[in-house]
Design a protein around this motif. Structure first.
Motif, PDB file in Angstrom:
ATOM      1  N   THR A  79     -17.770   2.484  36.814  1.00  0.00           N
ATOM      2  CA  THR A  79     -16.721   1.514  37.093  1.00  0.00           C
ATOM      3  C   THR A  79     -17.321   0.218  37.628  1.00  0.00           C
ATOM      4  O   THR A  79     -18.455   0.184  38.078  1.00  0.00           O
ATOM      5  CB  THR A  79     -15.735   2.089  38.123  1.00  0.00           C
ATOM      6  OG1 THR A  79     -16.474   2.467  39.293  1.00  0.00           O
ATOM      7  CG2 THR A  79     -15.018   3.303  37.558  1.00  0.00           C
ATOM      8  N   THR A  80     -16.515  -0.835  37.576  1.00  0.00           N
ATOM      9  CA  THR A  80     -17.004  -2.159  37.945  1.00  0.00           C
ATOM     10  C   THR A  80     -17.527  -2.177  39.381  1.00  0.00           C
ATOM     11  O   THR A  80     -16.903  -1.661  40.291  1.00  0.00           O
ATOM     12  CB  THR A  80     -15.881  -3.195  37.807  1.00  0.00           C
ATOM     13  OG1 THR A  80     -15.430  -3.181  36.460  1.00  0.00           O
ATOM     14  CG2 THR A  80     -16.378  -4.583  38.148  1.00  0.00           C
ATOM     15  N   GLU A  81     -18.658  -2.809  39.579  1.00  0.00           N
ATOM     16  CA  GLU A  81     -19.215  -3.008  40.909  1.00  0.00           C
ATOM     17  C   GLU A  81     -19.919  -4.348  40.928  1.00  0.00           C
ATOM     18  O   GLU A  81     -20.347  -4.854  39.887  1.00  0.00           O
ATOM     19  CB  GLU A  81     -20.204  -1.895  41.262  1.00  0.00           C
ATOM     20  CG  GLU A  81     -21.403  -1.826  40.334  1.00  0.00           C
ATOM     21  CD  GLU A  81     -22.341  -0.693  40.693  1.00  0.00           C
ATOM     22  OE1 GLU A  81     -23.350  -0.974  41.380  1.00  0.00           O
ATOM     23  OE2 GLU A  81     -22.085   0.447  40.295  1.00  0.00           O
ATOM     24  N   PRO A  82     -20.010  -4.987  42.085  1.00  0.00           N
ATOM     25  CA  PRO A  82     -20.679  -6.287  42.148  1.00  0.00           C
ATOM     26  C   PRO A  82     -22.128  -6.164  41.683  1.00  0.00           C
ATOM     27  O   PRO A  82     -22.803  -5.175  41.950  1.00  0.00           O
ATOM     28  CB  PRO A  82     -20.616  -6.640  43.648  1.00  0.00           C
ATOM     29  CG  PRO A  82     -19.489  -5.820  44.180  1.00  0.00           C
ATOM     30  CD  PRO A  82     -19.494  -4.556  43.390  1.00  0.00           C
ATOM     31  N   VAL A  83     -22.590  -7.180  40.979  1.00  0.00           N
ATOM     32  CA  VAL A  83     -23.972  -7.182  40.530  1.00  0.00           C
ATOM     33  C   VAL A  83     -24.864  -7.686  41.656  1.00  0.00           C
ATOM     34  O   VAL A  83     -24.596  -8.729  42.251  1.00  0.00           O
ATOM     35  CB  VAL A  83     -24.145  -8.064  39.279  1.00  0.00           C
ATOM     36  CG1 VAL A  83     -25.608  -8.166  38.895  1.00  0.00           C
ATOM     37  CG2 VAL A  83     -23.346  -7.498  38.123  1.00  0.00           C
ATOM     38  N   SER A  84     -25.910  -6.937  41.932  1.00  0.00           N
ATOM     39  CA  SER A  84     -26.791  -7.266  43.050  1.00  0.00           C
ATOM     40  C   SER A  84     -27.543  -8.577  42.795  1.00  0.00           C
ATOM     41  O   SER A  84     -28.009  -8.832  41.691  1.00  0.00           O
ATOM     42  CB  SER A  84     -27.801  -6.137  43.258  1.00  0.00           C
ATOM     43  OG  SER A  84     -28.756  -6.505  44.237  1.00  0.00           O
ATOM     44  N   LEU A  85     -27.667  -9.374  43.838  1.00  0.00           N
ATOM     45  CA  LEU A  85     -28.480 -10.587  43.777  1.00  0.00           C
ATOM     46  C   LEU A  85     -29.897 -10.310  44.251  1.00  0.00           C
ATOM     47  O   LEU A  85     -30.722 -11.223  44.310  1.00  0.00           O
ATOM     48  CB  LEU A  85     -27.838 -11.696  44.609  1.00  0.00           C
ATOM     49  CG  LEU A  85     -26.444 -12.142  44.157  1.00  0.00           C
ATOM     50  CD1 LEU A  85     -25.936 -13.276  45.033  1.00  0.00           C
ATOM     51  CD2 LEU A  85     -26.449 -12.564  42.696  1.00  0.00           C
ATOM     52  N   THR A  86     -30.180  -9.041  44.606  1.00  0.00           N
ATOM     53  CA  THR A  86     -31.528  -8.640  44.986  1.00  0.00           C
ATOM     54  C   THR A  86     -32.267  -8.170  43.733  1.00  0.00           C
ATOM     55  O   THR A  86     -31.746  -7.382  42.961  1.00  0.00           O
ATOM     56  CB  THR A  86     -31.485  -7.494  46.009  1.00  0.00           C
ATOM     57  OG1 THR A  86     -30.769  -7.931  47.167  1.00  0.00           O
ATOM     58  CG2 THR A  86     -32.903  -7.081  46.404  1.00  0.00           C
ATOM     59  N   PHE A  87     -33.486  -8.659  43.561  1.00  0.00           N
ATOM     60  CA  PHE A  87     -34.271  -8.306  42.380  1.00  0.00           C
ATOM     61  C   PHE A  87     -35.353  -7.293  42.735  1.00  0.00           C
ATOM     62  O   PHE A  87     -35.894  -7.298  43.843  1.00  0.00           O
ATOM     63  CB  PHE A  87     -34.930  -9.561  41.789  1.00  0.00           C
ATOM     64  CG  PHE A  87     -33.970 -10.477  41.083  1.00  0.00           C
ATOM     65  CD1 PHE A  87     -33.919 -10.526  39.701  1.00  0.00           C
ATOM     66  CD2 PHE A  87     -33.111 -11.296  41.797  1.00  0.00           C
ATOM     67  CE1 PHE A  87     -33.047 -11.360  39.035  1.00  0.00           C
ATOM     68  CE2 PHE A  87     -32.223 -12.144  41.143  1.00  0.00           C
ATOM     69  CZ  PHE A  87     -32.193 -12.176  39.756  1.00  0.00           C
ATOM     70  N   THR A  88     -35.648  -6.430  41.779  1.00  0.00           N
ATOM     71  CA  THR A  88     -36.778  -5.521  41.894  1.00  0.00           C
ATOM     72  C   THR A  88     -37.682  -5.737  40.680  1.00  0.00           C
ATOM     73  O   THR A  88     -37.217  -6.173  39.617  1.00  0.00           O
ATOM     74  CB  THR A  88     -36.323  -4.053  41.945  1.00  0.00           C
ATOM     75  OG1 THR A  88     -35.560  -3.753  40.761  1.00  0.00           O
ATOM     76  CG2 THR A  88     -35.464  -3.796  43.170  1.00  0.00           C
ATOM     77  N   THR A  89     -38.942  -5.411  40.816  1.00  0.00           N
ATOM     78  CA  THR A  89     -39.903  -5.650  39.737  1.00  0.00           C
ATOM     79  C   THR A  89     -40.035  -4.418  38.854  1.00  0.00           C
ATOM     80  O   THR A  89     -40.325  -3.324  39.337  1.00  0.00           O
ATOM     81  CB  THR A  89     -41.281  -6.034  40.292  1.00  0.00           C
ATOM     82  OG1 THR A  89     -41.148  -7.220  41.088  1.00  0.00           O
ATOM     83  CG2 THR A  89     -42.266  -6.310  39.156  1.00  0.00           C
ATOM     84  N   TYR A  90     -39.813  -4.619  37.564  1.00  0.00           N
ATOM     85  CA  TYR A  90     -40.071  -3.571  36.575  1.00  0.00           C
ATOM     86  C   TYR A  90     -41.459  -3.804  36.011  1.00  0.00           C
ATOM     87  O   TYR A  90     -41.777  -4.903  35.549  1.00  0.00           O
ATOM     88  CB  TYR A  90     -39.047  -3.604  35.442  1.00  0.00           C
ATOM     89  CG  TYR A  90     -39.370  -2.596  34.347  1.00  0.00           C
ATOM     90  CD1 TYR A  90     -38.870  -1.309  34.398  1.00  0.00           C
ATOM     91  CD2 TYR A  90     -40.225  -2.937  33.291  1.00  0.00           C
ATOM     92  CE1 TYR A  90     -39.190  -0.375  33.424  1.00  0.00           C
ATOM     93  CE2 TYR A  90     -40.549  -2.007  32.308  1.00  0.00           C
ATOM     94  CZ  TYR A  90     -40.031  -0.734  32.386  1.00  0.00           C
ATOM     95  OH  TYR A  90     -40.358   0.188  31.421  1.00  0.00           O
ATOM     96  N   ARG A  91     -42.299  -2.772  36.029  1.00  0.00           N
ATOM     97  CA  ARG A  91     -43.658  -2.867  35.489  1.00  0.00           C
ATOM     98  C   ARG A  91     -43.794  -1.923  34.303  1.00  0.00           C
ATOM     99  O   ARG A  91     -43.557  -0.723  34.428  1.00  0.00           O
ATOM    100  CB  ARG A  91     -44.701  -2.539  36.564  1.00  0.00           C
ATOM    101  CG  ARG A  91     -44.646  -3.488  37.756  1.00  0.00           C
ATOM    102  CD  ARG A  91     -45.774  -3.241  38.750  1.00  0.00           C
ATOM    103  NE  ARG A  91     -45.605  -4.060  39.936  1.00  0.00           N
ATOM    104  CZ  ARG A  91     -45.953  -5.344  40.018  1.00  0.00           C
ATOM    105  NH1 ARG A  91     -46.508  -5.927  38.961  1.00  0.00           N
ATOM    106  NH2 ARG A  91     -45.763  -6.013  41.136  1.00  0.00           N
TER     107      ARG A  91
END
Length: 219
Positions: A57-69
């Motif tokens: 279900t809809t949830e706010p999109v995080s403004l915190t980023f994580t690194t995908y390697r």
């Protein structure tokens, strides 16, 4: 001359989620990495790919980023921490889904020693566009092309499942030979915010290891 192998993935059928708040897992099918050979008469092959996660279900999109390697060391990129990000099962790259999968982003990589010219880049992107739209019965397509140095872009609007969408295909090649294709599929009214909040910082964070990409191409 080594033939160019471009691995592409675009999860278009997930756009159906824009018409409902929750989608069953059985409806979630993306287009598999498409292999394009830059020979005089390139061929396109498409096969289904099942994502491993299901939109909720809809949830706010995080403004915190994580690194995908990338596990094979070809690239690294920052993505919003609560986007559903999956590595391509049959290629080098990722697919990410947000806003109940109504935003679909795929980034894929390949490599060749020779530099692509704008004509060949345009040919590849046009083939991907044609295959995508033919497969998913897209309507009201209005796209414009632009070439900037080693980058070729096709962008504009289209209707998918009666939903107005912003569409972008972007092909680029580094001086070291790594080729990257990005596909962005975003509800048209969301694109201004997505571009500022996600697209721009993701591009700034991207790093590509040409040597790792070249080594994989020789395997």
């Amino acid at each position: 001359m080594r033939r160019l192998m471009m691995i592409i993935s675009l999860g278009l059928s997930l756009v159906a989620c824009t018409e409902q708040q929750t989608a069953p897992a059985s409806n979630q099918v993306t287009t598999a990495p498409t292999i394009i050979q830059a020979s005089p008469s390139p061929q396109v092959a498409v096969a289904p790919l099942e994502p491993t996660s299901t939109p909720t279900t809809t949830e706010p999109v995080s403004l915190t980023f994580t690194t995908y390697r990338d596990p094979r060391g070809v690239f690294a990129i920052d993505v919003p921490s609560n986007w559903r990000t999956e590595s391509l099962k049959n290629g080098i790259g990722i697919s990410s889904f947000a806003y109940n999968a109504s935003v679909v982003v795929t980034i894929s990589f390949s490599w060749q020693a020779e530099q692509l010219d704008s004509t060949k880049a345009a040919e590849i992107v046009e083939m991907v566009k044609s295959q995508t739209f033919a497969t998913y019965l897209t309507r009201d397509v209005q796209l414009n092309s632009a070439s900037e140095g080693a980058t070729y872009r096709l962008e504009g609007t289209a209707s998918l499942n009666a939903q107005p969408m912003y569409v972008r295909f972007e092909l680029s090649q580094t001086t070291g030979g790594s080729i990257m294709l990005q596909s962005w599929l975003v509800p048209q009214d969301l694109w201004p915010d997505v571009e500022t909040t996600f697209y721009t910082p993701m591009q700034a964070s991207l790093s590509i290891d040409d040597e790792a990409a070249a080594a994989l191409a020789q395997e």
